[in-house]
Scaffold this active site. Sequence first.
Site, PDB file in Angstrom:
ATOM      1  CE1 TYR A 223      29.130  52.631 -18.725  1.00  0.00           C
ATOM      2  CE2 TYR A 223      27.879  53.657 -20.555  1.00  0.00           C
ATOM      3  CZ  TYR A 223      28.550  53.792 -19.342  1.00  0.00           C
ATOM      4  OH  TYR A 223      28.573  54.692 -18.573  1.00  0.00           O
TER       5      TYR A 223
ATOM      6  CD1 TRP B 166      23.573  53.475 -20.281  1.00  0.00           C
ATOM      7  CD2 TRP B 166      21.590  54.636 -19.941  1.00  0.00           C
ATOM      8  NE1 TRP B 166      23.496  54.579 -19.275  1.00  0.00           N
ATOM      9  CE2 TRP B 166      22.481  55.201 -19.266  1.00  0.00           C
ATOM     10  CE3 TRP B 166      20.167  54.882 -20.093  1.00  0.00           C
ATOM     11  CZ2 TRP B 166      21.824  56.152 -18.112  1.00  0.00           C
ATOM     12  CZ3 TRP B 166      19.761  55.626 -19.196  1.00  0.00           C
ATOM     13  CH2 TRP B 166      20.461  56.412 -18.270  1.00  0.00           C
TER      14      TRP B 166
END
Length: 764
Positions: free
Chosen positions: A105, A107
């Site tokens: 995921y 970021w």
Amino acid sequence: MKYTAAHWGCYEIHSDGAEQVLKPVAGDPSPSVIGGGWMSGAFDENIRVARPSVRKGWLEDRNRNRCSDDSFVEVSWDEALDLVATELIRVREAHGNPAIFAGSYGWASAGRFHHAQSQLRRFMNLAGGYTGARTTYSHAAAEVLFPYITGFSNFQLQENMTSWGHIAENCELLLCFGGISGRTAQIASAGTSFHEVESALATAIAKGMKVIGVSPSRSDFEDMPGAEWIAIRPGTDTALILALAFEIHAAGRHDQAFLDRYTDGWEPFCAYLTGTADGQPKSADWAARITGVPARTIRDIAARLPNSRSMVSLAWGLQRADHGEQPIWAGLTLAAMLGQIGQPGTGFGFGYGSVTPVGRATRFLSWPSVPQGRNPVSEVIPVSRIADALLHPGETYTFDSKNCTYPDLRLVYWAGGNPFHHHQDLFRLEQAWQRPETVIVHEHSWTATARRADIVLPATTPLERTDIMMNKRDPALVYMSPVRAPFAEARDDHEIFAGLAARMGFAKAFTEGRSQKDWLRWLWSEAGKVAQREGFDLPDFEAFEADGFFTVPDEPAERVLFQEFVTDPDGSPLGTESGRLQISSPCIAGLALPDCPGHPTWMPPIEGTADVEQGMLYLVSPQPRTRLHGQLDSGAASKGAKIAGREACRLHPDTAGDRGISEGDVVILESARGACLAGALLDPDIRRDCVSLPTGAWFDPQVIDGRRIEVHGNPNALTIDKGASGLSQGNIAHTATVHVSRWTGQLPDLAVHLPPRIEPGPTR
């Protein structure tokens, strides 16, 4: 000048004697608080992963007892890569590529090349594919719903959001659900060179825009002086929006001509709104009992909206709740009833302030990225349903109008993320984490996810490598220079995957014969082609490397959401089933989902008022001011905001007094899922029936008097792991109730900011 970049801003690299220091770039009007903890968090040797490490229990007998207190054995890089390659090949041959979940995921970095998710996907696609994840924890309900009701993807909608300049010049009344705050606007996916939300709001307010802020906490509107605060009961925004719609309709102030021309499905919704369909008019009196907002206040707002040039704005966080599709669908319907959609500065907004670029009036440029190839495996799961997938292989579920089946996942490969931060009900995730045969993680620090992995490969941080920030919604291109050499034996994700690809027989396909510097040159060359199509030139690579910063020639691009459609609805229809905005959706109605009807509907959340009437409090878990999600939790900014080392929760003084809690006390929050400790802050600007505990404290469960308690203040020890509905399966982080009381036991030491037990391997 040398620069670097992060999701929370761009920084100049300066020398202070022998040390390097970061300073926000000149011209950023509101530099991020998060940046103050970047260096200390990234270079905290107590929690950095120094060498490839293998969980002792897995190494000895392949046990799956993945918990936070196991020992790790350090091995050489060759041994670690051999183990990983062997496991990937074994699982692929025994169970097929769908048994590998590579759900990394994002970021992890603002850099275009060292984007962990892209590197992982490129590698896994060449390795035969993997089961991946769809949607995001940020706005899954919106991602699934918007194509049905607007014809736009959530990404397209965000890019076309009405610009701040139009709002400042034209909006007279901003009705804001869930907040617009510089706290949440510190960040941007792919990085940001400046933060303009606070100044944009200040400009609009100075020009006369009034703000009505709807939230359980006034802090969601702290950047809007003079905002009227409507202290709504959490999770009841849909009821309030419906009541506003009812009162406007009852007064005959809705724009029927707009509804007839630009929307589809008004009649069945109107029958529900007025009570014709179910016998319950959705009036102000009805909503007052649900929301805690006085009926007279609801009627006052309903009277003001049609008399003003109005914008109905909803924050991302609003849809991270049970039935999360409903408030944004109802908000769009309310805006349609006002008839101001498609006009400058008015209509409907989603995500203002949730990240900084929403509403930014810059031209968007489709910069290149690392090619990922095609995934031969078709299986995907909703991103927030990972625990369900691990616990219930073969079980069926609904998602985005399809009937789906959870695959049988045998290996989890995670790079650049920390599911033990962003997932809900972390104790349940911990149970699910026991099921895979192998868990492999790339990580620079000993996060809760790394501590629960079988093989941990030490990764560099963005401050230890060279990259380029290219964000299509930001006017700056930044050459990211390293601040320090890689820590100990850490390697970047590309180097790790290149080593694995060599062992698995596709090194040339993965690297394409390019060094990392060659890849950066390739990205810059491809970016130059984009620039030329847009009418300007980029400097050559060496000049860019030397200068470190390039600003795209200014060409403001003001936008008005749905303007093209409203100007010519026949020539520019929307991509919905009717070509218009869907107030009711026959497609969704045809799914016959019990938790997502065919038009905006009030449905009580799974936890709520009944629990609070028994002495519990609504749990609100906002984004923190001092870090990005869980990143930099060990940094100076984050640690400086803690109480007794714990994350601080906010309580109304009366609520605290009723429970014998004083400011600075440590409290215990308990739900049906688990318990955690936190420090107490008293705040008169929060509802008395609420407690606010920011997300992101690193998960630190310990056994106290025979009971596992999270001792650091992570609210996801308390939240519910359930889909928002059978349509979106989005997370419901903002739906939970908790008991809060003063902690009277001995305060345990924190373990999560110290390394696990490390044993040297036999070959070291």
